[in-house]
Write a protein that holds these residues in place. Structure first.
Motif, mmCIF file in Angstrom:
data_model
loop_
_atom_site.group_PDB
_atom_site.id
_atom_site.type_symbol
_atom_site.label_atom_id
_atom_site.label_comp_id
_atom_site.label_asym_id
_atom_site.label_seq_id
_atom_site.Cartn_x
_atom_site.Cartn_y
_atom_site.Cartn_z
ATOM 1 N N ALA A 272 45.115 44.814 4.500
ATOM 2 C CA ALA A 272 45.714 44.531 5.802
ATOM 3 C C ALA A 272 47.055 43.819 5.627
ATOM 4 O O ALA A 272 48.051 44.163 6.271
ATOM 5 N N GLN A 273 47.065 42.816 4.721
ATOM 6 C CA GLN A 273 48.330 42.104 4.449
ATOM 7 C C GLN A 273 49.388 43.073 3.959
ATOM 8 O O GLN A 273 50.554 43.000 4.353
ATOM 9 N N ALA A 274 48.972 43.982 3.084
ATOM 10 C CA ALA A 274 49.929 44.906 2.492
ATOM 11 C C ALA A 274 50.534 45.817 3.555
ATOM 12 O O ALA A 274 51.724 46.128 3.506
ATOM 13 N N ASP A 275 49.713 46.225 4.536
ATOM 14 C CA ASP A 275 50.258 47.067 5.598
ATOM 15 C C ASP A 275 51.348 46.319 6.357
ATOM 16 O O ASP A 275 52.378 46.878 6.716
ATOM 17 N N GLU A 276 51.097 45.039 6.579
ATOM 18 C CA GLU A 276 52.077 44.187 7.246
ATOM 19 C C GLU A 276 53.364 44.110 6.410
ATOM 20 O O GLU A 276 54.465 44.300 6.908
ATOM 21 N N LEU A 277 53.180 43.846 5.100
ATOM 22 C CA LEU A 277 54.328 43.698 4.209
ATOM 23 C C LEU A 277 55.121 45.004 4.101
ATOM 24 O O LEU A 277 56.347 44.981 4.040
ATOM 25 N N SER A 278 54.393 46.143 4.111
ATOM 26 C CA SER A 278 55.109 47.421 4.022
ATOM 27 C C SER A 278 56.054 47.597 5.196
ATOM 28 O O SER A 278 57.132 48.165 5.055
ATOM 29 N N ARG A 279 55.629 47.091 6.332
ATOM 30 C CA ARG A 279 56.497 47.214 7.504
ATOM 31 C C ARG A 279 57.783 46.425 7.278
ATOM 32 O O ARG A 279 58.872 46.884 7.617
ATOM 33 N N ILE A 280 57.646 45.245 6.669
ATOM 34 C CA ILE A 280 58.834 44.445 6.388
ATOM 35 C C ILE A 280 59.727 45.176 5.391
ATOM 36 O O ILE A 280 60.932 45.293 5.582
ATOM 37 N N GLY B 47 63.813 46.130 2.985
ATOM 38 C CA GLY B 47 63.808 46.387 1.547
ATOM 39 C C GLY B 47 62.909 45.448 0.786
ATOM 40 O O GLY B 47 62.590 44.356 1.271
ATOM 41 N N PRO B 48 62.480 45.845 -0.408
ATOM 42 C CA PRO B 48 61.498 45.082 -1.185
ATOM 43 C C PRO B 48 62.047 43.740 -1.678
ATOM 44 O O PRO B 48 61.280 42.807 -1.925
ATOM 45 N N GLU B 49 63.382 43.604 -1.798
ATOM 46 C CA GLU B 49 63.929 42.370 -2.350
ATOM 47 C C GLU B 49 63.710 41.189 -1.403
ATOM 48 O O GLU B 49 63.800 40.033 -1.816
ATOM 49 N N ALA B 50 63.426 41.515 -0.140
ATOM 50 C CA ALA B 50 63.257 40.432 0.826
ATOM 51 C C ALA B 50 61.915 39.728 0.688
ATOM 52 O O ALA B 50 61.693 38.676 1.277
ATOM 53 N N LEU B 51 61.019 40.308 -0.105
ATOM 54 C CA LEU B 51 59.686 39.716 -0.223
ATOM 55 C C LEU B 51 59.679 38.618 -1.280
ATOM 56 O O LEU B 51 60.408 38.689 -2.274
ATOM 57 N N SER B 52 58.806 37.652 -1.075
ATOM 58 C CA SER B 52 58.609 36.615 -2.077
ATOM 59 C C SER B 52 57.831 37.210 -3.243
ATOM 60 O O SER B 52 57.186 38.251 -3.085
ATOM 61 N N PRO B 53 57.870 36.567 -4.435
ATOM 62 C CA PRO B 53 57.110 37.099 -5.570
ATOM 63 C C PRO B 53 55.634 37.285 -5.237
ATOM 64 O O PRO B 53 55.039 38.306 -5.590
ATOM 65 N N VAL B 54 55.029 36.331 -4.536
ATOM 66 C CA VAL B 54 53.608 36.461 -4.208
ATOM 67 C C VAL B 54 53.379 37.670 -3.308
ATOM 68 O O VAL B 54 52.429 38.427 -3.474
ATOM 69 N N GLN B 55 54.305 37.862 -2.383
ATOM 70 C CA GLN B 55 54.166 39.023 -1.497
ATOM 71 C C GLN B 55 54.315 40.326 -2.261
ATOM 72 O O GLN B 55 53.581 41.287 -2.023
ATOM 73 N N ARG B 56 55.272 40.353 -3.202
ATOM 74 C CA ARG B 56 55.430 41.566 -4.019
ATOM 75 C C ARG B 56 54.136 41.865 -4.762
ATOM 76 O O ARG B 56 53.706 43.006 -4.873
ATOM 77 N N LEU C 296 51.439 43.243 -2.538
ATOM 78 C CA LEU C 296 51.707 44.650 -2.271
ATOM 79 C C LEU C 296 51.245 45.508 -3.449
ATOM 80 O O LEU C 296 50.581 46.527 -3.277
ATOM 81 N N GLU C 297 51.593 45.046 -4.655
ATOM 82 C CA GLU C 297 51.210 45.791 -5.856
ATOM 83 C C GLU C 297 49.684 45.840 -5.992
ATOM 84 O O GLU C 297 49.100 46.878 -6.288
ATOM 85 N N SER C 298 49.034 44.697 -5.738
ATOM 86 C CA SER C 298 47.576 44.639 -5.908
ATOM 87 C C SER C 298 46.865 45.527 -4.896
ATOM 88 O O SER C 298 45.858 46.159 -5.218
ATOM 89 N N SER C 299 47.408 45.576 -3.688
ATOM 90 C CA SER C 299 46.745 46.435 -2.708
ATOM 91 C C SER C 299 46.934 47.892 -3.093
ATOM 92 O O SER C 299 46.043 48.722 -2.894
#
Lengths: 466, 593
Positions: free
Chosen positions: B463-471, B476-485, B488-491
């Motif tokens: 669910a978190q990853a779906d949210e992050l994908s929208r961001i 773009g992916p550079e806007a994510l924090s390392p934990v968020q990246r 995303l990878e783990s999901s």
């Protein structure tokens, strides 16, 4: 049952003739209608009671004078005369010649409606057909006895693709030619001529039976035409042991004709005015494809349909997709970029591929490669979307590789020329060449062994490509 | 005797006084069979199970005196029947490739003798109850057919045949009922399909139905005796999901109803199942499977009947104390058959042409699922799994939306997942299961502790990853924090390594509950290890290129369910690789200091 002529029509509209008090008329019987100028039309009883008989007239009900219209009930179903001489001939929807040659004389007649094939009599289709088209062979393989439609849109090259399949289709390691049954419903004169010339120039015409109903021919005839054509196909396949490829174009015109008649009959409409039985009606046609146990021949079907406004959720493509064993979807976007054949890979599918490819059929890596191409291309399309928003420069290194992959995949794998006949091995090697643009860690659908054997990734190449 | 008045497709109006609604009628010279669906004065409206072509007004019709029923007895398993229980293999032998009309072939083989072992209780002369055990027949090596007193008969047991070989027409017991009438009981009896078979009472369903499919068992579980729906647009993989359930589920009996679907799909089952083995008994799958087929080109009225045939057969095996799964592919075709008949009768359409009674018919059908205490005191269950084929993939259409209200497990298939060949294309956002709490105890006891928590954590990540994908899609992916990246990878890892499962891969096709549990545990371990390293300050880019991630994505296809130790061994590799990175990083830190 009598073969008497009756002049008891009470109304005529939309191709339907309502007759009053004709006793003992059986459902489905063939009917001969003679009008005031002594022209003959053929029809079929679609509803019957002693008070009222409803006849559907294939040539339409225009220019009928009810008081001077004579109807003869023949007491037999609608049948098609069959003999090996049907090859090379052109007929209309009820099996009368359209090529100015004499009608067939044959003692063998079959009911065009057929009877449902017993599921227990079917043999599962497994033999891979090489069409020479990478997107079909590599990703959505056609097997003998399958029904695989082309979902197209107006102006897209579905006819060229269908003709290319007819020209190139063959079994691996076999040289038998397909007999072709070509059924055209409501197509333009130009389209019909295109196919005829194509069959002629590729020298297959003597192996083709054509059933045509042009755009200006009566629409009701379209309802019987595919049934007539399939009766011919079944004869070629199961009586003469031939492998038959049936091309039905355009199923959209067929369904529209069905709606026209349903509306005239007053049937309850379901979606977009199409009758609720559109599904079972289409299934009666499509399910006549297949293989039968202990019969040498087979019927492989490629129906073509144009999706109204390119809408795949429209009832015609939607219900077709629920019946057929997959679909090849054409994309306007690729077509506009000049890519032929513009096969839209993500929604295209072949359900029977799983048992017709791989070890013993094509090559052991085939199923995995196909799955991997789908997965990688899907990811690549996501990246391309992203790039169109944030710009390609903002993409990560890995994403740029996917972008390069998408372009190469479309320009080299999807695109090929109309006379390019690729072997399945060419197609698979090309696939690995493209997958080698991507790092092995992103390829989860192929096995470690296959990666070692076929994948030639080098960082440098990926960087170059990006 | 009556006379045909009107023929309108499968609906035939017949002058036939004194016939009951629901009664079977033999129509015309061909002897087509139909069912009275309405009475109108002297006239009966009959829906005919076969094509009515060549039928003529004035032809005769004859009422048969009984409603649509099935024959229940030895010889059912491994068979393929049509929508009104005619044996299709036998029809093939007798009438050839195409199904001839007016065939009158009994469903069960009359000539075959079965070895009958009588029960010891009750003694002759004693009272025998409805549904009580008369004896057994070993129908297939894995299934013992229990011969029961039909549910509508009870009384004094007058005699019972000794052990021996009997055909199904031979009398094996006699019972005198309260009014003194003597019933001769055989190995088979008939039961009307539209009437649910009686049972003592309902039990709570508690054990999960294990299908070997990770997204189903681990994420959206179903119980034995539950009801589930699999809706999805064409090409989303409904049929493969259904076939996988028929193949791998830990039920005793599987009834597969091909209702208005492709002929080749049933052939696929007929050709592959005899060669596959049941993971629970090690026997051929066909020994526990029974097919009911009304393919899309077969007459539409029999399609309506086929699901009732299927569920009545399911209840019959349930009454013998078995766990039965009935898979109906697809209930939409059944609903469309209802619609077609309603339309021909001129009934008022409500939604999309469907008659007003669609919802009540659907819920009454699904209500026949359940885990029960049978009349003979055993425990049995019927699990119903219906595929739904929404037009245009629109889940708001009547059949899908009504079904969604009825079922407790909803496996929604998604076109997007299918387009990227992520199968089973079960969408984790739209699917639901009402049985999670019910089965978590089972998982804790039989597989491993904390199943519910692990499942919840994985779903949370998705669910978190779906949210992050929208961001990411916005900035773009550079806007994510390392934990968020890393999230995303783990999901992505969960999707590829756990949820995606290949039905075609011999290793991956079936995953035991233990394998499902270990696999999920391993992937969550990677996630946690990564989080830990990020906490130490390791750059996320270094984690994303770890070769272990690629290995993890493929590990499901490396070790089958009986090589769990090797699979657990992979956990050591994971820890080793992360420890190595951790040490490297610490050393680098020290030297920097």
């Amino acid at each position: 049952m009598s073969a008497k002529e009756y002049c008891k029509s009470s109304s005529a509209r939309g191709g339907l003739l309502f007759m009053r008090s004709v006793p003992d008329v059986a459902l489905g019987d063939r009917v001969l209608v003679r009008d005031h100028k002594n022209r003959k039309r053929s029809g079929q009883v679609i509803r019957t009671s002693n008070e009222m008989v409803l006849v559907q007239v294939f040539e339409g009900t225009d220019d009928l004078d009810l008081e001077r219209t004579w109807v003869r009930f023949l007491g037999e179903p609608v049948e098609l005369s069959l003999s090996p001489e049907i090859l090379g001939r052109i007929f209309n929807g009820v099996g009368q010649p359209r090529d100015r040659r004499p009608p067939l004389v044959s003692g063998l007649k079959r009911n065009v409606n057929g009877a449902p094939v017993n599921p227990a009599a079917r043999a599962y289709p497994r033999e891979f057909i090489q069409t020479g088209i990478s997107t079909i062979d590599g990703l959505d393989s056609l097997v003998r006895g399958q029904k695989l439609p082309i979902f197209s849109g107006s102006g897209l090259p579905h006819n060229r693709l269908a003709a290319q399949i007819v020209r190139q289709a063959k079994l691996l390691g076999e040289d038998t030619q397909f007999a072709v049954v070509f059924a055209a419903m409501g197509v333009s004169y130009d389209d019909a001529r295109f196919f005829q010339e194509d069959f002629e120039s590729s020298g297959v015409l003597g192996n083709v039976v054509m059933f045509t109903n042009l755009a200006d021919d009566p629409p009701i005839e379209r309802l019987i035409l595919p049934r007539t054509a399939l009766t011919a196909a079944e004869y070629l396949a199961y009586d003469l042991d031939m492998h038959v490829l049936v091309v039905l174009t355009d199923m959209t015109h067929y369904a529209e004709a069905l709606r026209e008649v349903a509306t005239a009959k007053g049937d309850v409409p379901s979606r977009k005015g199409y009758p609720g039985y559109l599904y079972s009606d289409l299934a009666e046609i499509y399910e006549r494809a297949g293989r039968i146990k202990e019969r040498r021949g087979s019927i492989t079907m490629v129906p073509v349909l144009s999706m109204p406004s390119d809408d795949i959720t429209h009832p015609i493509p939607d219900l077709t997709g629920y019946i057929t064993e997959g679909q090849i979807v054409l994309s306007r976007e690729l077509h506009n970029q000049g890519i032929y054949p513009p096969v839209h890979v993500p929604p295209s599918l072949s359900r029977l591929m799983k048992d017709g490819v791989g070890k013993d059929f094509t090559r052991e890596d085939h199923p995995h490669v196909a799955s991997q191409l789908y997965a990688s291309y899907a990811r690549a399309l996501e990246v391309r979307n992203l790039a169109s928003i944030i710009g390609a420069e903002e993409l990560t290194e890995a994403d740029r590789q996917f972008l390069a992959f998408a372009d190469a995949f479309e320009k080299r794998f999807i695109r090929q020329s109309e006379d390019e006949d690729r072997t399945i091995f060419d197609t698979l090697n090309l696939a690995w060449e493209l997958l080698s643009l991507l790092p092995p860690a992103t390829l989860s659908r192929v096995s470690d062994d296959e990666l070692r054997k076929y994948h030639h990734y080098s960082t440098q190449m990926a960087v170059d490509a990006a | 005797m009556g006379r045909i008045v009107e023929i309108n497709g499968p609906i035939v109006t017949i002058e036939l006084p004194n016939v009951r609604t629901g009664e079977q009628v033999k129509v015309g010279k061909l002897g087509l069979v139909g069912e009275v669906i309405a009475r109108d004065g002297e006239r009966a409206v009959v829906q005919v199970y076969e094509t009515t072509e060549s039928l003529c007004p004035g032809e005769v019709a004859e009422p048969l005196g009984y409603p649509l029923s099935v024959e229940l007895g030895p010889g059912l398993l491994g068979e393929i029947f049509d929508g009104v229980q005619r044996p299709l293999t036998k029809i093939f032998q007798e009438s050839g490739d195409h199904i001839a009309r007016g065939l009158n072939i009994a469903p069960l083989n009359r000539d075959k003798a079965w070895h009958f072992e009588p029960a010891t209780q009750p003694e002759l002369g004693e009272r025998i109850a409805a549904g009580a055990l008369l004896g057994t027949v070993q129908e297939t090596p894995s299934i013992q057919h229990r011969i029961l007193v039909p549910p509508d008969i009870e009384g004094e047991l007058i005699d019972r045949a000794p052990a021996g070989d009997y055909t199904i027409e031979q009398v094996i017991a006699r019972v005198r009922d309260g009014s003194g009438h003597i019933h001769a009981l055989k190995l088979y009896h008939r039961w009307p399909v539209r009437m649910p078979r009686p049972y003592l009472h309902r039990d709570h369903a508690a054990a999960p139905l294990i299908t070997g499919q990770r997204i189903l068992d681990t994420f959206f579980p179903l119980v034995k005796g539950g009801k589930a729906a699999v809706p999805g647009p064409f090409g989303a993989g409904k049929t493969v999901v259904q076939q996988q359930i028929a193949r791998w589920s830990n039920a005793d009996i599987v009834i597969y109803v091909g209702c208005g679907e492709r002929g080749n799909e049933l052939v696929d089952i007929l050709e592959t199942f005899p060669e596959l083995t049941d993971p629970n008994t090690g026997r051929s799958l066909m020994e526990r499977t029974l097919l009911v087929a009304n393919t899309s080109n077969m007459p539409v009225v029999a399609r309506e009947a086929s699901v009732y045939i299927g569920v009545t057969l399911a209840e019959y095996f349930r009454d013998q104390g078995y766990d039965v799964v009935m898979v109906a592919d697809s209930t939409s075709r059944w609903a469309e058959a209802l619609r077609e008949v309603a339309g021909r009768l001129g009934q008022m359409p409500v939604e999309e042409g469907y008659p007003a009674y669609l919802a009540s018919r659907l819920s009454a059908f699904y209500e026949r699922a359940g885990r029960v205490r049978t009349l003979s005191g055993e425990s049995g269950s019927v699990t119903l799994i219906g595929a739904v084929s929404p037009p245009g993939g629109d889940f708001s259409e009547p059949v899908t939306s009504h079904t969604k209200e009825i079922v407790q497990t909803f496996w929604a298939l998604s076109k997007e997942l299918a387009d990227s060949r992520h199968y089973p294309a079960v969408d984790w956002n739209d699917s639901f299961s009402g049985y999670v709490a019910t089965v978590s105890g089972w998982w804790d006891r039989h597989v491993g502790l904390g199943w519910k928590e692990k499942r919840a954590e994985a779903l949370g990540l998705l669910a978190q990853a779906d949210e992050l994908s929208r961001i990411v899609n916005l900035v773009g992916p550079e806007a994510l924090s390392p934990v968020q990246r890393w999230t995303l990878e783990s999901s992505g890892l969960i999707k590829d390594a756990v949820l995606q499962q290949s039905a075609l891969d011999p290793v991956d096709s079936y995953a035991s509950p233990e394998k499902q549990y270990v696999l999920l545990e391993l992937i969550l371990e990677i996630y946690h290890q990564g989080l830990d390293l990020l906490g130490l300050g390791v750059p996320v880019q270094e984690l994303l290129v770890l070769p272990i991630l690629g290995r993890a994505r493929r590990i499901k296809g490396v070790f089958p369910s009986d090589k769990l130790d090797e699979l657990r061994g992979f956990g050591m590799e994971i820890r080793a690789e992360f420890d190595r990175l951790r040490d490297e990083y610490r050393r680098a830190e020290k030297t920097a200091v």
